[in-house]
Design a protein around this motif. Structure first.
Motif, PDB file in Angstrom:
ATOM      1  N   ARG A 113       0.838  -1.210   0.000  1.00 54.81           N
ATOM      2  CA  ARG A 113       0.000   0.000   0.000  1.00 54.81           C
ATOM      3  C   ARG A 113       0.870   1.257   0.000  1.00 54.81           C
ATOM      4  N   LYS A 114       0.303   2.342  -0.480  1.00 54.56           N
ATOM      5  CA  LYS A 114       1.018   3.605  -0.556  1.00 54.56           C
ATOM      6  C   LYS A 114       0.536   4.496   0.608  1.00 54.56           C
ATOM      7  N   GLN A 115       1.250   4.406   1.704  1.00 57.01           N
ATOM      8  CA  GLN A 115       0.982   5.261   2.859  1.00 57.01           C
ATOM      9  C   GLN A 115       1.774   6.545   2.634  1.00 57.01           C
ATOM     10  N   ILE A 116       1.089   7.668   2.501  1.00 61.39           N
ATOM     11  CA  ILE A 116       1.746   8.915   2.105  1.00 61.39           C
ATOM     12  C   ILE A 116       2.770   9.354   3.145  1.00 61.39           C
ATOM     13  N   TYR A 117       2.524   9.020   4.383  1.00 61.71           N
ATOM     14  CA  TYR A 117       3.485   9.258   5.465  1.00 61.71           C
ATOM     15  C   TYR A 117       4.849   8.647   5.115  1.00 61.71           C
ATOM     16  N   ALA A 118       4.845   7.426   4.585  1.00 63.14           N
ATOM     17  CA  ALA A 118       6.094   6.749   4.233  1.00 63.14           C
ATOM     18  C   ALA A 118       6.777   7.433   3.055  1.00 63.14           C
ATOM     19  N   LEU A 119       5.996   7.878   2.073  1.00 65.28           N
ATOM     20  CA  LEU A 119       6.595   8.603   0.953  1.00 65.28           C
ATOM     21  C   LEU A 119       7.248   9.888   1.443  1.00 65.28           C
ATOM     22  N   GLY A 120       6.591  10.562   2.387  1.00 64.23           N
ATOM     23  CA  GLY A 120       7.167  11.777   2.947  1.00 64.23           C
ATOM     24  C   GLY A 120       8.514  11.522   3.586  1.00 64.23           C
ATOM     25  N   PHE A 121       8.617  10.468   4.371  1.00 61.36           N
ATOM     26  CA  PHE A 121       9.892  10.185   5.025  1.00 61.36           C
ATOM     27  C   PHE A 121      10.961   9.760   4.025  1.00 61.36           C
ATOM     28  N   ALA A 122      10.555   9.069   2.955  1.00 58.74           N
ATOM     29  CA  ALA A 122      11.529   8.722   1.926  1.00 58.74           C
ATOM     30  C   ALA A 122      12.104   9.989   1.282  1.00 58.74           C
ATOM     31  N   GLU A 150       1.955  14.525  -5.196  1.00 56.51           N
ATOM     32  CA  GLU A 150       1.140  15.599  -5.769  1.00 56.51           C
ATOM     33  C   GLU A 150       0.148  15.078  -6.804  1.00 56.51           C
ATOM     34  N   ARG A 151       0.545  14.065  -7.526  1.00 56.30           N
ATOM     35  CA  ARG A 151      -0.331  13.531  -8.578  1.00 56.30           C
ATOM     36  C   ARG A 151      -1.481  12.715  -7.988  1.00 56.30           C
ATOM     37  N   HIS A 152      -1.189  11.931  -6.950  1.00 55.21           N
ATOM     38  CA  HIS A 152      -2.164  10.947  -6.483  1.00 55.21           C
ATOM     39  C   HIS A 152      -2.820  11.274  -5.148  1.00 55.21           C
ATOM     40  N   SER A 153      -2.152  12.010  -4.289  1.00 56.98           N
ATOM     41  CA  SER A 153      -2.665  12.213  -2.928  1.00 56.98           C
ATOM     42  C   SER A 153      -3.258  13.603  -2.705  1.00 56.98           C
ATOM     43  N   PHE A 154      -2.804  14.592  -3.448  1.00 53.20           N
ATOM     44  CA  PHE A 154      -3.277  15.964  -3.212  1.00 53.20           C
ATOM     45  C   PHE A 154      -4.745  16.104  -3.586  1.00 53.20           C
ATOM     46  N   ALA A 164      -3.837   7.493   2.509  1.00 55.97           N
ATOM     47  CA  ALA A 164      -3.275   6.254   1.941  1.00 55.97           C
ATOM     48  C   ALA A 164      -4.054   5.849   0.704  1.00 55.97           C
ATOM     49  N   LEU A 165      -3.384   5.040  -0.137  1.00 55.64           N
ATOM     50  CA  LEU A 165      -3.979   4.522  -1.369  1.00 55.64           C
ATOM     51  C   LEU A 165      -3.441   3.112  -1.604  1.00 55.64           C
ATOM     52  N   THR A 166      -4.025   2.415  -2.551  1.00 58.59           N
ATOM     53  CA  THR A 166      -3.520   1.086  -2.896  1.00 58.59           C
ATOM     54  C   THR A 166      -2.197   1.201  -3.655  1.00 58.59           C
ATOM     55  N   GLN A 167      -1.614   0.077  -3.969  1.00 66.40           N
ATOM     56  CA  GLN A 167      -0.371   0.097  -4.741  1.00 66.40           C
ATOM     57  C   GLN A 167      -0.559   0.842  -6.059  1.00 66.40           C
ATOM     58  N   GLU A 168      -1.740   0.689  -6.668  1.00 65.45           N
ATOM     59  CA  GLU A 168      -2.009   1.297  -7.980  1.00 65.45           C
ATOM     60  C   GLU A 168      -2.589   2.704  -7.844  1.00 65.45           C
ATOM     61  N   TRP A 169      -2.568   3.271  -6.630  1.00 65.88           N
ATOM     62  CA  TRP A 169      -3.042   4.626  -6.341  1.00 65.88           C
ATOM     63  C   TRP A 169      -4.567   4.752  -6.428  1.00 65.88           C
ATOM     64  N   CYS A 170      -5.253   3.683  -6.036  1.00 63.59           N
ATOM     65  CA  CYS A 170      -6.713   3.704  -5.988  1.00 63.59           C
ATOM     66  C   CYS A 170      -7.185   3.866  -4.544  1.00 63.59           C
ATOM     67  N   GLU A 171      -8.487   4.075  -4.363  1.00 60.72           N
ATOM     68  CA  GLU A 171      -9.046   4.215  -3.021  1.00 60.72           C
ATOM     69  C   GLU A 171      -8.768   2.955  -2.202  1.00 60.72           C
ATOM     70  N   ILE A 172      -8.550   3.141  -0.909  1.00 60.80           N
ATOM     71  CA  ILE A 172      -8.280   2.033  -0.009  1.00 60.80           C
ATOM     72  C   ILE A 172      -9.180   2.178   1.213  1.00 60.80           C
TER      73      ILE A 172
END
Length: 399
Positions: A113-122, A150-154, A164-172
């Motif tokens: 899953r794409k947890q935006i918190y994790a992307l931020g820390f990366a 910016e493309r998927h979470s904003f 958060a979103l799925t791996q494919e950036w869909c609703e979770i």
């Protein structure tokens, strides 16, 4: 330099160099499968086959990159490079972008899953590695992650970032960062660490898009997340920024006070800074409701249930010191310096593990050491405590 401050700075530098950083280099580095071991229990049991978290690795990357930038020791650069390699090679999703939440001990994805918190820390870790070494690969990946957020979470309709979103950036369905969190669409915590990461990225990449979004994040905190009546931060929100739970998180309040100030200072907008600086002091004062002289800062108070968590978590104490030092440095608040010195005495005497290295998770409300929670793991890493030490080293250079 003030004598109290001089002693404080020397003591935290010694703990950083002799207690915190060696633990992760010597005990936690996985030389077989790469990256860092996923868990050490509160009883100091190393679990070599535990899953490995993206947040843990990104935070280690930030810590050792910053340590190398400040202290120049080659072993810190080597450890940072080890973290960077594993983050890019094992966590980065080459099909859809972003980073996985977790991989197994061999580096195979187990939670995608794409947890935006994790992307931020990366972004935070990669941008700091670039800042320390001028490495172009790290900056390139940091920019990719910024663009993915910016493309998927904003949220272009209501502003802010989805949790958060799925791996494919869909609703979770389950968007929670952890089991203790509410399952809401937007959270203060994720916005705080996007703010932190965008601030650091802007130091090394002055994109107009990034500048605008960083400015917007500061306004989100000022206008949507901050409770203007109490100066506490609300934690959980729906899409339209309706606050869903009434919790005072003292550690997040004090951390946000200085991270918001840092973001405004780095952005360099004088008008924005003038609107934020009064809030810096107001938020820190609200956080101080959780501070008791000689006993550090408690965790949180749930206003809906009336329950107060009086444990003194390691990260809350570390952030309290930076928040109070920020008040002293920028606003001449001598009482804040006294609080910082007092919090450090509590950490030094109660939280630092002199026998095994690193810090304990917490001192419990009854005064005992918390050995049920991890010594190292998904959430326990050298970021909060290491950063506190380095903030003091960098803010107050020896004279």
């Amino acid at each position: 330099m003030n004598k109290q401050l001089y002693i404080l700075r020397k003591e935290v530098e010694e703990v950083l160099i002799c207690n915190i950083l060696p633990y992760w280099m010597e005990r936690m580095t996985d030389h077989t499968y790469g990256g860092f071991y996923g868990r050490v229990t509160g009883e100091e049991e190393l679990l070599t086959e535990a899953d490995k978290g993206a947040v843990l690795h990104a935070r280690i990357l930030w810590t050792f990159s910053a340590a190398y930038r400040l202290l120049g020791k080659e072993e810190y650069k080597l450890t940072a490079t080890h973290a960077k390699r594993f983050l890019i090679d094992q966590f980065y999703d080459r099909d859809y972008g972003g980073v996985y939440w977790a991989v197994d001990y061999k580096g195979e994805p187990v939670d995608v899953r794409k947890q935006i918190y994790a992307l931020g820390f990366a972004i935070y870790g990669l941008s700091e590695y670039h800042r320390a070494t001028a490495d172009t690969e790290a900056l390139t990946y940091a920019i990719h992650l910024f663009e993915s957020i910016e493309r998927h979470s904003f949220d272009r309709k209501h502003n802010g970032y989805l949790e958060a979103l799925t791996q494919e950036w869909c609703e979770i369905q389950d968007m929670r960062l952890s089991e203790k969190d509410a399952n809401e669409r937007k959270t203060m915590n994720t916005h705080l660490h996007i703010l932190e990461s965008y601030t650091n990225l802007y130091r090394v990449w002055q994109s107009d898009h990034l500048k605008g979004q960083l400015h917007n994040l500061i306004l989100i905190f000022r206008d949507k997340i901050l409770d203007s009546e109490t100066c506490h931060l609300n934690l959980f929100f729906d899409d339209t920024w309706q606050s869903k739970h009434r919790i005072h998180s003292y550690g997040h309040d004090i951390e946000a006070s200085w991270l918001l100030h840092e973001a405004a200072l780095v952005l360099g907008d004088k008008e924005l800074l003038a609107s934020i600086e009064p809030l810096v002091k107001c938020i820190a004062d609200a956080a101080s409701e959780g501070y008791t002289p000689g006993e550090g800062m408690i965790y949180e108070k749930d206003l809906d249930t009336g329950h107060t968590d009086r444990d003194r978590h390691w990260w809350v104490q570390a952030e309290a010191i930076v928040g109070y030092i920020n008040l002293y440095q920028h606003f001449g608040d001598k009482a804040a310096l006294e609080k910082a010195v007092d919090c450090w005495a509590f950490i030094r005497d109660r939280l630092v593990d002199r026998e095994n290295g690193e810090w304990f998770w917490a001192i419990c409300a009854d005064g005992s050491v918390d050995r049920e929670d991890d010594k190292a793991g998904f959430w326990k890493c050298p970021y909060h405590n290491g950063r506190m030490c380095m903030e003091l080293i960098e803010r107050f250079a020896e004279s």
